[in-house]
Design an enzyme around this catalytic site. Structure first.
Site, PDB file in Angstrom:
ATOM      1  N   GLU A  16     -20.632 -17.102 -25.112  1.00 60.16           N
ATOM      2  CA  GLU A  16     -19.359 -17.079 -25.856  1.00 60.16           C
ATOM      3  C   GLU A  16     -18.226 -16.404 -25.097  1.00 60.16           C
ATOM      4  O   GLU A  16     -17.081 -16.470 -25.532  1.00 60.16           O
ATOM      5  CB  GLU A  16     -19.550 -16.413 -27.226  1.00 60.16           C
TER       6      GLU A  16
ATOM      7  N   ASN B  50     -18.548 -14.685 -32.019  1.00 58.56           N
ATOM      8  CA  ASN B  50     -17.249 -14.643 -32.688  1.00 58.56           C
ATOM      9  C   ASN B  50     -16.148 -15.389 -31.934  1.00 58.56           C
ATOM     10  O   ASN B  50     -15.111 -15.693 -32.502  1.00 58.56           O
ATOM     11  CB  ASN B  50     -16.820 -13.193 -32.928  1.00 58.56           C
ATOM     12  N   HIS B  51     -16.348 -15.673 -30.645  1.00 58.84           N
ATOM     13  CA  HIS B  51     -15.345 -16.429 -29.876  1.00 58.84           C
ATOM     14  C   HIS B  51     -15.643 -17.925 -29.825  1.00 58.84           C
ATOM     15  O   HIS B  51     -15.055 -18.645 -29.021  1.00 58.84           O
ATOM     16  CB  HIS B  51     -15.249 -15.881 -28.446  1.00 58.84           C
TER      17      HIS B  51
ATOM     18  N   HIS C 240     -25.582 -11.834 -33.142  1.00 55.31           N
ATOM     19  CA  HIS C 240     -24.347 -11.435 -32.454  1.00 55.31           C
ATOM     20  C   HIS C 240     -23.523 -10.561 -33.394  1.00 55.31           C
ATOM     21  O   HIS C 240     -22.939 -11.057 -34.365  1.00 55.31           O
ATOM     22  CB  HIS C 240     -23.577 -12.701 -32.072  1.00 55.31           C
TER      23      HIS C 240
ATOM     24  N   HIS D 293     -22.065  -5.786 -25.221  1.00 55.33           N
ATOM     25  CA  HIS D 293     -22.010  -5.844 -23.744  1.00 55.33           C
ATOM     26  C   HIS D 293     -22.546  -4.611 -23.041  1.00 55.33           C
ATOM     27  O   HIS D 293     -22.458  -4.524 -21.811  1.00 55.33           O
ATOM     28  CB  HIS D 293     -20.575  -6.113 -23.238  1.00 55.33           C
TER      29      HIS D 293
ATOM     30  N   ASP E  60     -24.530 -11.806 -22.795  1.00 58.26           N
ATOM     31  CA  ASP E  60     -23.213 -12.448 -22.756  1.00 58.26           C
ATOM     32  C   ASP E  60     -22.710 -12.695 -21.325  1.00 58.26           C
ATOM     33  O   ASP E  60     -22.411 -11.747 -20.597  1.00 58.26           O
ATOM     34  CB  ASP E  60     -22.186 -11.601 -23.513  1.00 58.26           C
TER      35      ASP E  60
ATOM     36  N   HIS F 171     -23.185  -9.041 -28.120  1.00 62.19           N
ATOM     37  CA  HIS F 171     -21.777  -8.847 -28.461  1.00 62.19           C
ATOM     38  C   HIS F 171     -21.177  -7.556 -27.907  1.00 62.19           C
ATOM     39  O   HIS F 171     -20.009  -7.553 -27.529  1.00 62.19           O
ATOM     40  CB  HIS F 171     -21.524  -8.891 -29.973  1.00 62.19           C
TER      41      HIS F 171
HETATM   42 FE   FE2 Z   1     -18.780 -11.403 -29.176  1.00 60.17          FE
END
Ligand code: FE2
Length: 259
Positions: free
Chosen positions: A39, A67-68, A151, A178, A8, A176
Site C-alpha cells: 500500500e 488505508n492508502h 493493517h 513501519h 510495507d 502499517h
Molecule cells: Fe498504512
C-alpha cells in the site's frame, strides 16, 4: 510450508530492493510463498497497476493493502482483475476488489490471504472484528493455511485480533506502523503473531519519508508534500512455518540490508 511476509514496501527504494533480492531469497530461505504489503509502493502512498505487476513479477505471490488503497487513480479497475491482490475486507462491499484471495504456494497448495483495516485513526467502513469470523470461515472452505494482514495503527487492535483468531488462522501479521516489533510468537492455539512486521524501504527516514520534511512539519506545523527517503534500505518482515493443518510451527522476524 515456509512463508515470508514482506512488510510495507515503501516507494521506489522498497520496490527496487524487492526486485533485486527476492529471487535469491526465495532459494536461500527455501520459501514456498511470499506475501507483501504494497500500500506504500507508489511514492509512499497507494498502489498502481504497473507497480503491482512489478512486485508480482519480482516473485511476490500475493499483495495486501491498507488505508492508502484508494489513493491512486485507476486502482479500482486493477483490483477487479487482480486475483492476487487483496484490499481490506472491511471497506464498503460496493468498492472494487476483494478482501480474500486464495493463491498457490510452490507445490500448488492453496493459501488464503486476508486483509483487514483497524479502526483507530483509520477509516474502514466497518469494525475489523465484525465479519471476520465469516471471512475466516469462507477462507477455511478453500484451505487450512490462512494468513491475515491486520493493517492497523493501534497495537491493542492487532494484539486483540491475534487472540480472537488464535487457533483458527495460520498467522495474524500486523502492518502499517513501519517499525518492526519484538513480539513475534506462536500463540498457544497455533497462530503466528506479530504486532508490526516493519518496512521494506528506507530506514534513514521517519517511517519511510524524508526526515527533513517530517521534522519541519513537527517543528513549524507547516506541511509540504511527502517524499520517500533513500538511505538505509532494508527488507523487513516475518518468516514463518506451518504444517499441513495450517498450524504455525515457527515465526521469526526477518531483516536484510539491501544496500
Ligand atoms: Fe498504512
Amino acid at each position: 510450508m515456509r512463508i515470508l511476509f514482506l512488510a510495507d514496501v515503501f516507494g521506489t527504494p522498497g520496490l527496487a530492493a524487492v526486485e533485486r533480492l527476492l529471487r535469491s531469497l526465495r532459494a536461500e530461505l527455501d520459501l514456498d510463498l511470499v506475501i507483501a504489503n504494497a500500500e506504500n509502493v507508489a511514492d509512499g502512498a497507494g498502489l498502481t497497476a504497473r507497480l503491482g505487476d512489478r512486485l508480482l513479477a519480482a516473485g511476490v505471490d500475493c499483495l495486501t493493502l491498507g488505508n492508502h488503497t484508494w489513493r491512486r487513480q485507476g486502482v479500482g479497475p486493477y483490483l477487479v482483475g487482480a486475483t492476487r491482490v487483496v484490499r481490506p475486507a472491511n471497506y464498503l462491499a460496493s468498492l472494487p476488489g476483494r478482501g480474500l484471495a486464495v493463491v498457490e504456494a510452490r507445490g500448488g497448495e492453496p493459501v488464503a490471504v486476508l486483509n483487514l483495516l483497524g479502526r483507530y485513526a483509520l477509516e474502514p467502513a466497518r469494525s475489523p472484528f465484525e465479519g471476520v469470523d465469516a471471512l475466516v470461515a469462507e477462507a477455511a472452505r478453500s484451505t487450512p493455511v490462512i494468513v491475515l494482514d491486520m493493517h492497523a495503527e493501534a497495537t491493542s487492535e492487532k494484539v486483540a485480533m491475534g487472540w480472537h483468531l488464535d487457533g483458527r488462522v495460520t498467522a495474524v501479521i500486523g502492518t502499517h506502523t513501519h517499525v518492526q516489533t519484538n513480539d513475534a510468537r506462536v500463540l498457544p492455539g497455533g497462530t503466528a503473531y506479530i504486532t508490526d512486521a516493519g518496512m521494506c524501504g528506507p530506514h534513514d527516514s521517519v517511517i519511510g519519508v524524508r526526515k527533513d520534511i517530517i521534522l519541519r512539519r513537527f517543528l513549524t506545523q507547516l506541511s509540504q508534500r511527502n517524499e520517500p527517503a533513500s538511505g538505509d534500505v532494508r527488507l523487513e518482515g516475518v518468516l514463518m512455518s506451518c504444517d499441513g493443518s495450517g498450524r504455525a510451527t515457527a515465526v521469526e522476524t526477518f531483516r536484510r540490508p539491501a544496500e
